[in-house]
Design a protein around this motif. Structure first.
Motif, PDB file in Angstrom:
ATOM      1  N   ARG A   1     -34.242 -97.534 -21.967  1.00 46.16           N
ATOM      2  CA  ARG A   1     -34.820 -98.541 -21.704  1.00 46.16           C
ATOM      3  C   ARG A   1     -35.762 -99.097 -22.514  1.00 46.16           C
ATOM      4  NH1 ARG A   1     -36.513 -99.723 -16.147  1.00 46.16           N
ATOM      5  NH2 ARG A   1     -36.543 -97.750 -15.477  1.00 46.16           N
ATOM      6  N   VAL A   2     -35.633-100.772 -22.348  1.00 47.46           N
ATOM      7  CA  VAL A   2     -35.656-102.253 -22.837  1.00 47.46           C
ATOM      8  C   VAL A   2     -36.009-102.991 -22.380  1.00 47.46           C
ATOM      9  CG1 VAL A   2     -33.534-102.491 -24.119  1.00 47.46           C
ATOM     10  CG2 VAL A   2     -35.212-103.216 -25.575  1.00 47.46           C
ATOM     11  N   THR A   3     -36.834-103.885 -22.811  1.00 51.46           N
ATOM     12  CA  THR A   3     -37.351-104.896 -22.370  1.00 51.46           C
ATOM     13  C   THR A   3     -36.209-106.575 -21.566  1.00 51.46           C
ATOM     14  OG1 THR A   3     -40.240-105.080 -23.491  1.00 51.46           O
ATOM     15  CG2 THR A   3     -39.386-107.026 -22.346  1.00 51.46           C
ATOM     16  N   GLU A   4     -35.536-105.903 -23.321  1.00 50.81           N
ATOM     17  CA  GLU A   4     -34.311-107.277 -22.973  1.00 50.81           C
ATOM     18  C   GLU A   4     -33.063-106.723 -23.235  1.00 50.81           C
ATOM     19  OE1 GLU A   4     -34.831-110.697 -25.292  1.00 50.81           O
ATOM     20  OE2 GLU A   4     -37.033-111.205 -24.611  1.00 50.81           O
ATOM     21  N   ARG A   5     -31.835-107.033 -22.485  1.00 49.53           N
ATOM     22  CA  ARG A   5     -30.581-106.381 -22.680  1.00 49.53           C
ATOM     23  C   ARG A   5     -29.920-106.627 -24.447  1.00 49.53           C
ATOM     24  NH1 ARG A   5     -25.569-106.314 -18.549  1.00 49.53           N
ATOM     25  NH2 ARG A   5     -23.790-105.088 -20.680  1.00 49.53           N
ATOM     26  N   GLY A   6     -29.869-105.879 -24.697  1.00 48.37           N
ATOM     27  CA  GLY A   6     -29.158-106.311 -25.820  1.00 48.37           C
ATOM     28  C   GLY A   6     -27.241-106.873 -25.890  1.00 48.37           C
ATOM     29  N   HIS A   7     -26.825-106.656 -26.702  1.00 44.44           N
ATOM     30  CA  HIS A   7     -24.822-106.713 -27.068  1.00 44.44           C
ATOM     31  C   HIS A   7     -24.077-105.760 -27.941  1.00 44.44           C
ATOM     32  CE1 HIS A   7     -25.900-110.455 -25.327  1.00 44.44           C
ATOM     33  NE2 HIS A   7     -27.449-110.635 -26.421  1.00 44.44           N
ATOM     34  N   GLY A   8     -23.303-106.095 -28.184  1.00 44.46           N
ATOM     35  CA  GLY A   8     -22.647-104.588 -29.267  1.00 44.46           C
ATOM     36  C   GLY A   8     -22.203-103.476 -28.586  1.00 44.46           C
ATOM     37  N   LEU A   9     -22.346-103.143 -27.714  1.00 48.93           N
ATOM     38  CA  LEU A   9     -21.897-101.650 -26.572  1.00 48.93           C
ATOM     39  C   LEU A   9     -20.920-101.110 -26.570  1.00 48.93           C
ATOM     40  CD1 LEU A   9     -25.175-102.147 -24.681  1.00 48.93           C
ATOM     41  CD2 LEU A   9     -25.053-100.952 -26.812  1.00 48.93           C
ATOM     42  N   THR A  10     -20.046-101.772 -27.545  1.00 49.71           N
ATOM     43  CA  THR A  10     -18.843-101.218 -27.217  1.00 49.71           C
ATOM     44  C   THR A  10     -18.086 -99.981 -27.386  1.00 49.71           C
ATOM     45  OG1 THR A  10     -17.656-103.833 -26.895  1.00 49.71           O
ATOM     46  CG2 THR A  10     -16.098-102.094 -27.801  1.00 49.71           C
ATOM     47  N   ILE A  11     -19.314 -99.431 -29.054  1.00 48.83           N
ATOM     48  CA  ILE A  11     -18.736 -98.192 -29.504  1.00 48.83           C
ATOM     49  C   ILE A  11     -19.551 -97.431 -28.496  1.00 48.83           C
ATOM     50  CG2 ILE A  11     -19.758 -97.478 -31.081  1.00 48.83           C
ATOM     51  CD1 ILE A  11     -19.862 -99.287 -33.198  1.00 48.83           C
ATOM     52  N   ALA A  12     -20.279 -97.629 -27.844  1.00 52.37           N
ATOM     53  CA  ALA A  12     -21.069 -96.322 -27.218  1.00 52.37           C
ATOM     54  C   ALA A  12     -20.462 -96.514 -25.862  1.00 52.37           C
ATOM     55  CB  ALA A  12     -22.672 -96.440 -26.740  1.00 52.37           C
ATOM     56  N   LEU A  13     -19.196 -97.298 -25.038  1.00 52.50           N
ATOM     57  CA  LEU A  13     -18.948 -97.585 -24.084  1.00 52.50           C
ATOM     58  C   LEU A  13     -17.588 -96.149 -24.294  1.00 52.50           C
ATOM     59  CD1 LEU A  13     -19.473-101.233 -22.454  1.00 52.50           C
ATOM     60  CD2 LEU A  13     -20.275 -98.846 -20.798  1.00 52.50           C
ATOM     61  N   GLY A  14     -16.951 -96.983 -25.277  1.00 46.35           N
ATOM     62  CA  GLY A  14     -16.018 -96.430 -26.157  1.00 46.35           C
ATOM     63  C   GLY A  14     -16.192 -94.481 -25.597  1.00 46.35           C
ATOM     64  N   GLN A  15     -17.430 -94.306 -26.761  1.00 41.78           N
ATOM     65  CA  GLN A  15     -17.595 -93.152 -27.012  1.00 41.78           C
ATOM     66  C   GLN A  15     -17.980 -92.414 -25.906  1.00 41.78           C
ATOM     67  OE1 GLN A  15     -17.417 -91.508 -30.048  1.00 41.78           O
ATOM     68  NE2 GLN A  15     -16.755 -92.934 -30.640  1.00 41.78           N
ATOM     69  N   ALA A  16     -18.418 -92.991 -25.156  1.00 47.58           N
ATOM     70  CA  ALA A  16     -18.839 -92.223 -23.675  1.00 47.58           C
ATOM     71  C   ALA A  16     -17.540 -91.560 -22.966  1.00 47.58           C
ATOM     72  CB  ALA A  16     -19.693 -93.015 -22.781  1.00 47.58           C
ATOM     73  N   HIS A  17     -16.614 -92.722 -22.666  1.00 51.18           N
ATOM     74  CA  HIS A  17     -15.349 -92.281 -22.245  1.00 51.18           C
ATOM     75  C   HIS A  17     -14.622 -91.533 -22.394  1.00 51.18           C
ATOM     76  CE1 HIS A  17     -11.487 -93.464 -20.747  1.00 51.18           C
ATOM     77  NE2 HIS A  17     -10.900 -93.314 -21.435  1.00 51.18           N
TER      78      HIS A  17
ATOM     79  N   ALA B   1     -34.097-103.875 -19.927  1.00 57.61           N
ATOM     80  CA  ALA B   1     -32.424-103.291 -19.613  1.00 57.61           C
ATOM     81  C   ALA B   1     -32.117-101.874 -19.443  1.00 57.61           C
ATOM     82  CB  ALA B   1     -31.630-104.191 -20.266  1.00 57.61           C
ATOM     83  N   ILE B   2     -31.731-101.434 -18.919  1.00 52.21           N
ATOM     84  CA  ILE B   2     -31.636-100.005 -18.872  1.00 52.21           C
ATOM     85  C   ILE B   2     -29.943 -99.590 -18.628  1.00 52.21           C
ATOM     86  CG2 ILE B   2     -31.982 -97.963 -17.212  1.00 52.21           C
ATOM     87  CD1 ILE B   2     -33.279 -99.405 -15.578  1.00 52.21           C
ATOM     88  N   ALA B   3     -30.206 -98.692 -19.989  1.00 50.76           N
ATOM     89  CA  ALA B   3     -29.146 -98.121 -20.254  1.00 50.76           C
ATOM     90  C   ALA B   3     -28.683 -96.405 -20.002  1.00 50.76           C
ATOM     91  CB  ALA B   3     -28.313 -97.696 -21.713  1.00 50.76           C
ATOM     92  N   THR B   4     -27.887 -96.456 -19.070  1.00 50.46           N
ATOM     93  CA  THR B   4     -27.799 -94.302 -18.448  1.00 50.46           C
ATOM     94  C   THR B   4     -26.443 -94.380 -18.227  1.00 50.46           C
ATOM     95  OG1 THR B   4     -29.318 -95.602 -16.387  1.00 50.46           O
ATOM     96  CG2 THR B   4     -28.816 -93.438 -16.223  1.00 50.46           C
ATOM     97  N   LEU B   5     -26.743 -92.603 -19.275  1.00 51.22           N
ATOM     98  CA  LEU B   5     -25.317 -91.825 -19.818  1.00 51.22           C
ATOM     99  C   LEU B   5     -25.475 -91.025 -18.993  1.00 51.22           C
ATOM    100  CD1 LEU B   5     -23.605 -91.930 -21.517  1.00 51.22           C
ATOM    101  CD2 LEU B   5     -25.033 -90.333 -22.873  1.00 51.22           C
ATOM    102  N   GLU B   6     -24.240 -90.861 -18.422  1.00 50.14           N
ATOM    103  CA  GLU B   6     -24.629 -89.820 -16.803  1.00 50.14           C
ATOM    104  C   GLU B   6     -23.192 -88.387 -17.768  1.00 50.14           C
ATOM    105  OE1 GLU B   6     -24.763 -90.175 -12.820  1.00 50.14           O
ATOM    106  OE2 GLU B   6     -24.996 -91.933 -13.935  1.00 50.14           O
ATOM    107  N   LEU B   7     -23.738 -87.501 -18.353  1.00 53.03           N
ATOM    108  CA  LEU B   7     -22.868 -86.975 -18.494  1.00 53.03           C
ATOM    109  C   LEU B   7     -22.454 -86.063 -17.940  1.00 53.03           C
ATOM    110  CD1 LEU B   7     -25.216 -85.484 -22.057  1.00 53.03           C
ATOM    111  CD2 LEU B   7     -22.638 -86.522 -22.026  1.00 53.03           C
ATOM    112  N   PRO B   8     -20.757 -85.193 -17.834  1.00 55.29           N
ATOM    113  CA  PRO B   8     -20.335 -84.465 -16.802  1.00 55.29           C
ATOM    114  C   PRO B   8     -21.077 -83.327 -16.214  1.00 55.29           C
ATOM    115  CG  PRO B   8     -18.574 -84.583 -19.224  1.00 55.29           C
ATOM    116  CD  PRO B   8     -20.161 -85.502 -18.951  1.00 55.29           C
ATOM    117  N   HIS B   9     -21.240 -82.317 -15.596  1.00 48.46           N
ATOM    118  CA  HIS B   9     -22.415 -81.403 -14.868  1.00 48.46           C
ATOM    119  C   HIS B   9     -20.885 -80.545 -15.240  1.00 48.46           C
ATOM    120  CE1 HIS B   9     -24.915 -83.570 -12.930  1.00 48.46           C
ATOM    121  NE2 HIS B   9     -24.213 -84.428 -12.388  1.00 48.46           N
ATOM    122  N   GLN B  10     -21.207 -79.383 -16.549  1.00 47.49           N
ATOM    123  CA  GLN B  10     -20.499 -78.284 -16.894  1.00 47.49           C
ATOM    124  C   GLN B  10     -20.940 -76.741 -15.070  1.00 47.49           C
ATOM    125  OE1 GLN B  10     -22.741 -76.085 -20.043  1.00 47.49           O
ATOM    126  NE2 GLN B  10     -21.305 -74.593 -19.938  1.00 47.49           N
TER     127      GLN B  10
END
Length: 115
Positions: free
Chosen positions: A66-82, A100-109
Motif C-alpha cells: 500500500r502506498v499513498t499514490e499509485r506509481g507506474h511501470g508495473l509491467t515487470i511485476a505483472l509479468g513475473q506474477a503471471h 493505491a494497493i497492489a495485491t499479490l495472491e499466490l496459488p494455494h498449496q
C-alpha cells in the motif's frame, strides 16, 4: 522457504523504509527468485512514484503493498506474477481510500493426500 521470511528479506534488501506486517508463517510453493523480483519491483515503484508511508502486509499467501499514490511501470511485476501462477491486482489511489494497493495472491498449496 517460509513466505514471511522471503518477503521480509526482499524488503530488507531494498534498503528503503517500509513498514511490514506478517500474519501467520505459511510456506508458499513458488519460485523464490521471481517472487523476490515482484516484491522488489512493487516496493521500488511505490517509493519512486508514491508517497510515504509504504506498507507491506503478508497474510497467508497474499502480499499487499500500500502506498499513498499509485506509481507506474508495473509491467515487470505483472509479468513475473503471471509466470509463477499468481494474480496481481492494482487499485488506483484515486479510487481507494488510503492510497493505491497492489495485491499479490499466490496459488494455494494443496496439502498432500494421506496414503
Amino acid at each position: 522457504m517460509p513466505l514471511a521470511d522471503l518477503v521480509t528479506e526482499s524488503v530488507r534488501r531494498t534498503g528503503l523504509e517500509t513498514d511490514i506486517s506478517v500474519t501467520g508463517h505459511l510456506v508458499a510453493e513458488t519460485d523464490p527468485r521471481r517472487l523476490d523480483r515482484i516484491v522488489t519491483n512493487l516496493l521500488l515503484n511505490a517509493h519512486r512514484h508514491g508517497s510515504a508511508p509504504v506498507e507491506v502486509t503478508v497474510d497467508g499467501t497474499t502480499i499487499v503493498v500500500r502506498v499513498t499514490e499509485r506509481g507506474h511501470g508495473l509491467t515487470i511485476a505483472l509479468g513475473q506474477a503471471h509466470v509463477i501462477g499468481a494474480h496481481l491486482t492494482l487499485t488506483d489511489a484515486n479510487t481507494t481510500p488510503g492510497g493505491a494497493i497492489a495485491t499479490l495472491e499466490l496459488p494455494h498449496q494443496t496439502p498432500p493426500t494421506p496414503t
